[in-house]
Design a protein around this motif. Structure first.
Motif, PDB file in Angstrom:
ATOM      1  N   GLY B 143      33.227  44.298  49.832  1.00 57.97           N
ATOM      2  CA  GLY B 143      32.313  43.277  49.336  1.00 57.97           C
ATOM      3  C   GLY B 143      32.828  41.857  49.540  1.00 57.97           C
ATOM      4  N   LEU B 144      34.133  41.718  49.776  1.00 57.78           N
ATOM      5  CA  LEU B 144      34.707  40.379  49.924  1.00 57.78           C
ATOM      6  C   LEU B 144      34.527  39.818  51.329  1.00 57.78           C
ATOM      7  CD1 LEU B 144      38.026  40.995  47.944  1.00 57.78           C
ATOM      8  CD2 LEU B 144      36.160  39.466  47.252  1.00 57.78           C
ATOM      9  N   GLY B 145      34.073  40.641  52.277  1.00 53.66           N
ATOM     10  CA  GLY B 145      33.844  40.157  53.647  1.00 53.66           C
ATOM     11  C   GLY B 145      35.114  39.591  54.242  1.00 53.66           C
ATOM     12  N   PRO B 146      35.036  38.413  54.860  1.00 55.96           N
ATOM     13  CA  PRO B 146      36.223  37.845  55.499  1.00 55.96           C
ATOM     14  C   PRO B 146      37.290  37.409  54.492  1.00 55.96           C
ATOM     15  CG  PRO B 146      34.399  36.289  55.590  1.00 55.96           C
ATOM     16  CD  PRO B 146      33.843  37.574  55.069  1.00 55.96           C
ATOM     17  N   HIS B 147      36.925  37.422  53.214  1.00 49.59           N
ATOM     18  CA  HIS B 147      37.897  37.035  52.195  1.00 49.59           C
ATOM     19  C   HIS B 147      38.686  38.224  51.677  1.00 49.59           C
ATOM     20  CE1 HIS B 147      36.065  33.049  52.071  1.00 49.59           C
ATOM     21  NE2 HIS B 147      34.922  33.684  52.168  1.00 49.59           N
ATOM     22  N   GLN B 148      38.478  39.389  52.287  1.00 43.48           N
ATOM     23  CA  GLN B 148      39.245  40.509  51.756  1.00 43.48           C
ATOM     24  C   GLN B 148      40.699  40.365  52.150  1.00 43.48           C
ATOM     25  OE1 GLN B 148      38.602  44.632  53.012  1.00 43.48           O
ATOM     26  NE2 GLN B 148      37.082  43.910  54.455  1.00 43.48           N
ATOM     27  N   ILE B 272      40.742  41.888  41.515  1.00 41.84           N
ATOM     28  CA  ILE B 272      40.436  42.695  40.317  1.00 41.84           C
ATOM     29  C   ILE B 272      38.939  42.970  40.266  1.00 41.84           C
ATOM     30  CG2 ILE B 272      40.405  42.701  37.785  1.00 41.84           C
ATOM     31  CD1 ILE B 272      42.944  41.030  37.807  1.00 41.84           C
ATOM     32  N   ALA B 273      38.139  41.910  40.481  1.00 41.97           N
ATOM     33  CA  ALA B 273      36.680  42.062  40.403  1.00 41.97           C
ATOM     34  C   ALA B 273      36.162  42.964  41.511  1.00 41.97           C
ATOM     35  CB  ALA B 273      36.007  40.690  40.471  1.00 41.97           C
ATOM     36  N   ALA B 274      36.722  42.807  42.714  1.00 43.71           N
ATOM     37  CA  ALA B 274      36.197  43.556  43.864  1.00 43.71           C
ATOM     38  C   ALA B 274      36.614  45.022  43.833  1.00 43.71           C
ATOM     39  CB  ALA B 274      36.660  42.911  45.164  1.00 43.71           C
ATOM     40  N   ALA B 275      37.818  45.289  43.334  1.00 43.99           N
ATOM     41  CA  ALA B 275      38.325  46.662  43.363  1.00 43.99           C
ATOM     42  C   ALA B 275      37.713  47.523  42.261  1.00 43.99           C
ATOM     43  CB  ALA B 275      39.848  46.660  43.234  1.00 43.99           C
ATOM     44  N   ALA B 299      29.415  37.174  41.430  1.00 41.02           N
ATOM     45  CA  ALA B 299      29.099  36.800  42.804  1.00 41.02           C
ATOM     46  C   ALA B 299      29.070  38.027  43.710  1.00 41.02           C
ATOM     47  CB  ALA B 299      30.111  35.785  43.313  1.00 41.02           C
ATOM     48  N   LEU B 300      29.877  39.021  43.373  1.00 43.84           N
ATOM     49  CA  LEU B 300      29.905  40.266  44.155  1.00 43.84           C
ATOM     50  C   LEU B 300      28.754  41.195  43.769  1.00 43.84           C
ATOM     51  CD1 LEU B 300      33.745  40.915  43.936  1.00 43.84           C
ATOM     52  CD2 LEU B 300      32.475  40.748  46.085  1.00 43.84           C
ATOM     53  N   GLY B 301      27.985  40.807  42.758  1.00 42.94           N
ATOM     54  CA  GLY B 301      26.893  41.658  42.310  1.00 42.94           C
ATOM     55  C   GLY B 301      27.378  42.863  41.519  1.00 42.94           C
TER      56      GLY B 301
END
Lengths: 439, 439
Positions: B143-148, B272-275, B299-301
């Motif tokens: 979900g983080l796209g290029p920010h992963q 933390i939010a994405a994982a 923001a990640l939904g």
């Protein structure tokens, strides 16, 4: 109707809406004035004949006029003729069965009609009658449609009711915590400071604190009662209500002399929600009656706020439920309460009715087939609630007497008594009925 | 790249995704294995070269592969050539200026590259390197796209990272109240009892209580650090983190030896939010860093929950803000937290991204031109935050050294130092820069 002149000024027109333009007032003329007075008196009668929220009565009165509607009842017109009159008047007519059932509910009350007594009591305690068309009639009631009250009995200074146009309801549990009372006090004082009135139900706990704090801040406050405005309830709030009647307003849709019942409390809640710009629940257990007020506000599309509290406090559990399930807005300060009624900022949450869970559906579908709301531990059909309100633990009452007290037809009352008898909460003895104490 | 063999197994592939099918694993062959190893090593290097969240680096690495991207840097290819390679690879190319700026940020780090040291330290402390394509790579990072993250450094048992697939983040303020810690404990234990893992940031207060309670309930717990996994932070949580490394997982996107900085804390929050399946904020002041984690989740939904508290408690003010402005779901029990990730019931609130106020926009637009989030009292551009992280109060540092520490180009670092000098928070002396103590 001959008694009309005798009971002035208790029931007399305070300041009809039409009188605002001087030219129009002159044009009304003597015949118009007499008609208005008859209409007014009929409204007073109706407020004691139909139980609060009776949509069939509301429909009849708004379509035919209160006086003609009352005449139908007095003249014992059959349902079919009444439906004919409704159709002639260009209104949608309820079906035959609904009108028939209505007549059966109202007739026992007509026989025992105490409208004159109520008017005399109103006169004695300084209560005024406010009816639709009066300048003082709360604009917010329009949202209730056929469930709007048939009349409003008011104690307070002339025109004080107009303050409801900028009033916000602050309601909550009787069993409030120190925290809840503190927050109610802060919010109410903050609203008063900002020029908003505070509406509530005069109950112990949050309601009382909201009224008191508004008074202490020299704000306007509005107490909606479930019984007549001549008998203050709860009695422990006698002095508080006397003070509100003096500098604020005490209101009820029931005529003087009416006792508060559980049904009437639930219906009173719809008036608080409808008359106010927004409703804020400060503290509420999961079964608090204030959730019923919240449900009415949500169903009316009015902004609904809830004050959060510790998740460890049962007194806040109802508020948290409103936040979770009703999309209530979390409010923590008077400033945030005011934002509920201000223009929403871009991207800000716009309170609206969406996805209300079925459980909390408010009681606006008329007095038949309804449920009584989340109050009292278990959910009963509306008629059962009203029959339980009408039986006594001590006195035995006939089905007819129960019907009249409950504002139901004798048949409905008998059916409800039978069902409640099977449940073991009422019992029949020597041809009369009485309540069985719980446990 | 000759050093690759020397540092095994610290950086060695744990269990590549492709290896799951035995047939495929055989087909990869020796050349494939060497290529995978090179890729792996290059990822390890990149994790120390680019600061967390660098979208240009993320784009380069994901399009060209980490090894070829690193080669571009080592061979000092001009930006135009790199853009040509990106276009040949069929990817959208960032513009010339963005690539040029990236090269200027990365080159100082390449010169001082400590990838080998980092790998040796990782080996020493038993940390593994997990890269995209590995079975353990958290699916939520997509979900983080290029920010992963470019790589993940992990301490914990083999495959323990897989538990993140059913983990929920429980985060909150360091300055927690007894109430907040109690609720964090209850929620975390309740999640562990229901088979959910608990992810958090290992900070004092809520985070620590969430980890501890999960451990006490024999649940899985995941601590995301802002520095290397070899140096536990905060030091007061040394024993706690050692225990988590033993039975849970300690993770970081930064190589061993990296110090935690304010910028890295903010970027750590996005992991933390994405994982996690959902993020719950238990207690947070209006400026708590956990609101930054919440903003990332929104923001990640991802579902976002907030625990209410007394409106009189500043420690809950941030949670109430999440309820008001972020449409966070009010959660009061572990059961309600689980409902955040369960199939939504009809009519139930469906968490989604809507109308996020601009103030809390999360930091996902790459390391240039960003703002640092609601932490630290005032909002600074991302580069200023990173330059402040890189200056010392005691030692004077040249602009070049500041640039390398901050992961910025020398030009950007100089510009930021100039601006911060005008603000009076840094000062130049004898050709070096240092921080000026506040007040």
């Amino acid at each position: 109707m001959e008694a009309v002149a005798a009971v002035s000024p208790g029931w007399a027109p305070g300041e009809p809406e039409q009188a605002e333009g001087a030219g129009e007032a002159g044009a009304v003329g003597e015949a118009g004035a007499a008609e208005a007075a008859a209409e007014r008196f009929a409204r007073a009668c109706w407020s004691g004949i139909a139980e609060p929220g009776d949509a069939v009565a509301g429909h009849l009165v708004s379509t035919l006029g209160a006086a003609d509607a009352l005449r139908c009842l007095v003249d014992r017109l059959p349902a079919a003729s009444i439906i004919g009159l409704l159709q002639d008047a260009g209104g949608d007519a309820p079906n035959d069965a609904a009108v028939e059932a209505g007549l059966e509910r109202w007739r026992p009350r007509l026989a025992a009609s105490s409208a004159l007594t109520a008017l005399r009591q109103a006169h004695r305690c300084g209560a005024r009658l406010v009816v639709p068309g009066d300048r003082e009639w709360p604009a917010g009631f329009a949202g209730l449609g056929p469930h709007q009250p048939l009349a409003l009995w008011v104690r307070g200074r002339p025109n004080a009711v107009l303050g409801l146009r900028s009033a916000i309801a602050i309601v909550g549990a009787r069993a409030a915590s120190g925290y809840g009372e503190h927050v109610a006090m802060e919010l109410s004082a903050g609203l008063a400071d900002r020029g908003f009135g505070v509406a509530s139900g005069a109950a112990y706990g949050i309601d009382g604190m909201a009224h008191r704090s508004a008074l202490a801040s020299s704000g306007q406050t509005f107490a909606f009662l479930a019984g007549g405005v001549d008998r203050f309830y709860p009695t422990g709030h006698d002095a508080l209500l006397a003070r509100i009647a003096e500098v604020g307003v005490v209101l009820s849709e029931l005529p003087c002399g009416s006792a508060p019942t559980k049904w009437r409390f639930l219906q009173r809640n719809r008036l608080i929600a409808a008359a106010s710009l927004a409703t804020v629940v400060v503290e509420a257990g999961v079964r608090s009656g204030s959730l019923n007020t919240a449900a009415h506000a949500a169903a009316l599309g009015r902004p609904l706020g809830a004050v959060p509290g510790p998740v460890t406090s049962p007194s806040s559990a109802g508020c948290h439920r409103l936040l979770r399930e009703f999309d209530a807005v979390c409010v923590t300060t008077a400033e945030e309460v005011v934002q509920l009624v201000a223009e929403p900022a871009p991207g800000q949450f716009q309170p609206e009715l969406r996805g209300l869970p079925a459980l909390e559906a408010p009681q606006r579908a008329g007095p038949r087939g309804d449920v009584a709301g989340p109050v009292g531990g278990r959910r009963r059909p509306a008629e059962h609630v009203r029959v339980l309100d009408a039986v006594s633990r001590r006195a035995l009452r006939s089905a007819e007497e129960v019907a009249q007290r409950a504002g139901l037809s004798v048949g409905s009352a008998q059916a409800a008594l039978g069902a409640l008898g099977l449940e073991g909460v009422v019992e029949e003895k020597d041809g009369g009925w009485r309540a069985v104490p719980a446990g």
